[in-house]
Design a protein around this motif. Structure first.
Motif, short mmCIF file in Angstrom:
data_model
loop_
_atom_site.label_atom_id
_atom_site.label_comp_id
_atom_site.label_asym_id
_atom_site.label_seq_id
_atom_site.Cartn_x
_atom_site.Cartn_y
_atom_site.Cartn_z
N GLU A 53 33.50 35.44 28.04
CA GLU A 53 33.50 37.09 28.06
C GLU A 53 34.10 37.52 26.72
OE1 GLU A 53 34.88 39.20 31.44
OE2 GLU A 53 33.00 39.01 32.53
N ASN A 54 33.89 38.60 26.46
CA ASN A 54 34.30 39.46 25.33
C ASN A 54 36.07 39.60 25.70
OD1 ASN A 54 32.15 39.49 23.94
ND2 ASN A 54 31.59 41.29 24.33
N SER A 55 36.85 39.73 24.94
CA SER A 55 38.20 40.16 24.95
C SER A 55 38.84 40.48 23.59
CB SER A 55 38.87 39.16 25.69
OG SER A 55 40.49 39.31 25.52
N THR A 56 39.59 41.58 23.54
CA THR A 56 40.66 41.61 22.39
C THR A 56 42.02 41.27 22.70
OG1 THR A 56 39.19 43.39 21.50
CG2 THR A 56 41.55 43.49 20.71
N ARG A 57 42.48 42.08 23.75
CA ARG A 57 43.83 42.00 24.30
C ARG A 57 44.34 40.44 24.62
NH1 ARG A 57 42.70 47.42 24.01
NH2 ARG A 57 40.63 46.46 24.71
N THR A 58 43.48 40.28 25.67
CA THR A 58 44.05 38.95 26.50
C THR A 58 43.81 37.77 25.56
OG1 THR A 58 43.11 39.97 28.46
CG2 THR A 58 43.72 37.88 28.71
N ARG A 59 42.78 37.52 24.84
CA ARG A 59 42.66 36.42 24.11
C ARG A 59 43.56 36.36 22.97
NH1 ARG A 59 36.93 34.95 20.60
NH2 ARG A 59 38.32 34.23 19.12
N ILE A 106 41.00 30.66 30.48
CA ILE A 106 39.60 30.93 30.88
C ILE A 106 39.42 32.30 31.19
CG2 ILE A 106 39.70 29.75 32.93
CD1 ILE A 106 36.83 29.12 32.53
N ARG A 107 38.46 32.76 30.76
CA ARG A 107 37.90 34.12 31.17
C ARG A 107 36.28 33.81 31.12
NH1 ARG A 107 38.40 40.21 28.79
NH2 ARG A 107 40.43 39.56 29.86
N HIS A 108 35.82 34.16 32.55
CA HIS A 108 34.56 33.96 32.76
C HIS A 108 34.00 35.09 33.67
CE1 HIS A 108 31.18 31.36 34.41
NE2 HIS A 108 31.66 30.65 33.64
N GLU A 134 40.01 38.58 39.77
CA GLU A 134 41.42 38.70 39.29
C GLU A 134 41.61 38.57 37.92
OE1 GLU A 134 44.82 37.88 41.19
OE2 GLU A 134 43.94 36.73 43.15
N HIS A 135 42.90 39.04 37.55
CA HIS A 135 43.31 39.05 36.23
C HIS A 135 44.76 38.87 36.16
CE1 HIS A 135 43.53 39.54 32.05
NE2 HIS A 135 42.99 40.43 31.67
N PRO A 136 45.37 37.81 36.66
CA PRO A 136 46.82 37.62 36.97
C PRO A 136 47.92 38.14 35.83
CG PRO A 136 45.71 35.63 37.58
CD PRO A 136 44.63 36.70 36.60
N SER A 137 47.42 37.51 34.44
CA SER A 137 48.34 38.00 33.27
C SER A 137 48.44 39.41 33.14
CB SER A 137 48.09 37.31 32.20
OG SER A 137 46.61 37.55 31.55
N GLN A 138 47.41 40.17 33.46
CA GLN A 138 47.31 41.74 33.25
C GLN A 138 48.31 42.25 34.30
OE1 GLN A 138 45.58 43.59 30.71
NE2 GLN A 138 46.90 45.11 31.88
N ALA A 139 48.11 41.58 35.51
CA ALA A 139 49.05 42.25 36.33
C ALA A 139 50.32 41.90 36.23
CB ALA A 139 48.73 41.73 37.76
N HIS A 261 47.00 51.88 31.70
CA HIS A 261 45.86 51.69 31.40
C HIS A 261 45.36 50.21 30.86
CE1 HIS A 261 41.32 51.51 30.48
NE2 HIS A 261 41.24 52.76 30.81
N PRO A 262 44.96 49.26 31.44
CA PRO A 262 44.75 47.90 30.76
C PRO A 262 43.94 47.84 29.53
CG PRO A 262 43.11 48.30 32.62
CD PRO A 262 44.04 49.41 32.68
N GLY A 263 43.17 48.79 29.25
CA GLY A 263 42.28 48.80 28.03
C GLY A 263 41.27 47.82 28.21
N PRO A 264 40.13 47.94 27.60
CA PRO A 264 39.93 49.03 26.51
C PRO A 264 39.67 50.27 27.16
CG PRO A 264 38.10 47.59 26.71
CD PRO A 264 39.04 47.09 27.63
N MET A 265 40.05 51.53 26.95
CA MET A 265 39.89 52.79 27.57
C MET A 265 38.65 53.47 26.91
SD MET A 265 43.78 54.44 26.98
CE MET A 265 44.24 54.24 25.40
N1 CP Z 1 43.11 44.29 29.47
C1 CP Z 1 42.02 43.39 29.01
O1 CP Z 1 41.66 42.31 29.78
O2 CP Z 1 41.69 43.54 27.84
P1 CP Z 1 40.59 42.66 27.07
O3 CP Z 1 39.51 42.69 27.67
O4 CP Z 1 40.54 43.09 25.71
O5 CP Z 1 41.30 41.04 26.97
#
Ligand code: CP
Length: 307
Positions: A53-59, A106-108, A134-139, A261-265
């Protein structure tokens, strides 16, 4: 020392383990803000980010965290790998295992995919977001940010407002924050609140003003257009009027409340631009802390593997 080889759910982590990750992240933050972002913690280890899945911050923050700690790191995006030829998740995981990968991040889009993978590979698996689960690293980075600004988590009121139904960020924060002694209040329209949430012990309201009143931290959730069918709220304008965080609603929180806010906003949908860029916003701190917290997670998992 972490007791499990993987971090796929906040439920897998005890309060002591969460504290250890947050403590370790304090040291890691010194590296992130220093002029010499090079530490030897992951020398000799390999880390792969596997994103379906798409990601900017996490990846990006996991990749930078790996590089800052001298790991051999690589990225696989599903569209540019053999996944696009029909390879299963488990075959991809076993292939990475055979190449000597120590940690797979992994993001899925499917809830449970990281847990499934973790049971079939020797590598440690980190869940970087699975579907609505879940998204543990964000929490963990959210808890780190709260602690950094408030000095503690225990006893604070944290309002989580927005699309709770589709939010893996909300679920991981609920489990994590409550384990650390915070009072969590959830607010959303009834169509965006999971059924029977009020029976889980968390406070649930359909009135954002009630949730925000006297809060120490207000966490806005993104409206997840990609996961929802049309018709869960009448219009963006109406959603913002009732559930978007603006000056009037934020004025009900404690004067020193932080806005997260976890983003993206989606500016103008779940949060006004004025609040997103305002003096109470810690959104940029969350992003910076994300690298430090992910360094801590990688370091602690790698140390467990070595020992
Ligand atoms: N907060 C968060 O998971 O952002 P990304 O989707 O950009 O990784």
């Amino acid at each position: 020392m972490l007791k499990n080889k993987d971090i796929v759910s906040m439920n897998d982590l005890s309060a002591e383990e969460i504290q250890e990750i947050l403590r370790t992240a304090e040291f890691m933050k010194n590296i992130v803000i220093s002029g010499n972002k090079k530490a030897p913690n992951l020398q000799g280890k390999s880390v792969v980010t596997l994103f379906y899945e798409n990601s900017t911050r996490t990846r990006m923050s996991f990749e930078l965290a790996s590089k800052y700690m001298s790991a051999a790191s690589a990225n696989i995006s599903a569209s540019a790998s053999s996944v696009a030829k029909g390879e299963t998740l488990l075959d991809t995981g076993r292939t990475l295992d055979m190449m000597g990968t120590d940690i797979i991040i992994i993001r899925h889009p499917m809830s449970g995919a990281p847990a499934l993978l973790s049971r079939h590979v020797n590598a440690s698996v980190i869940n970087a977001g699975d579907g609505m689960n879940e998204h543990p690293s964000q929490a963990l980075l959210d808890m780190f940010t709260i602690k950094e600004h408030k000095g503690r988590i225990e006893g604070l009121k944290v309002a989580i407002i927005g699309d709770v139904y589709h939010s893996r960020v909300a679920r991981s924060n609920m489990w994590g924050l409550s384990k650390m002694g915070a009072e969590v209040v959830l607010a959303s329209p009834p169509t965006l609140m999971p059924l029977h949430m009020d029976k889980t012990g968390f406070k649930v309201t359909y009135d954002v003003e009630e949730a925000v009143r006297d809060a120490d931290a207000v966490m806005c959730l993104r409206i997840q257009k990609e996961r929802q069918q049309a018709g869960l709220f009448p219009s963006v304008r109406e959603y913002f009027d009732f559930f978007g965080l603006d000056q009037k609603k934020l004025a009900l929180a404690k004067p020193d409340a932080i806005v997260m806010h976890p983003g993206p906003m989606n500016r103008g949908t779940e949060i006004s631009s004025f609040i997103a860029d305002g003096r109470q916003s810690v959104v940029c701190n969350q992003v910076q802390n994300g690298v430090a917290v992910r360094m801590a997670m990688l370091h602690l998992l790698a140390r467990r593997r070595s020992e």
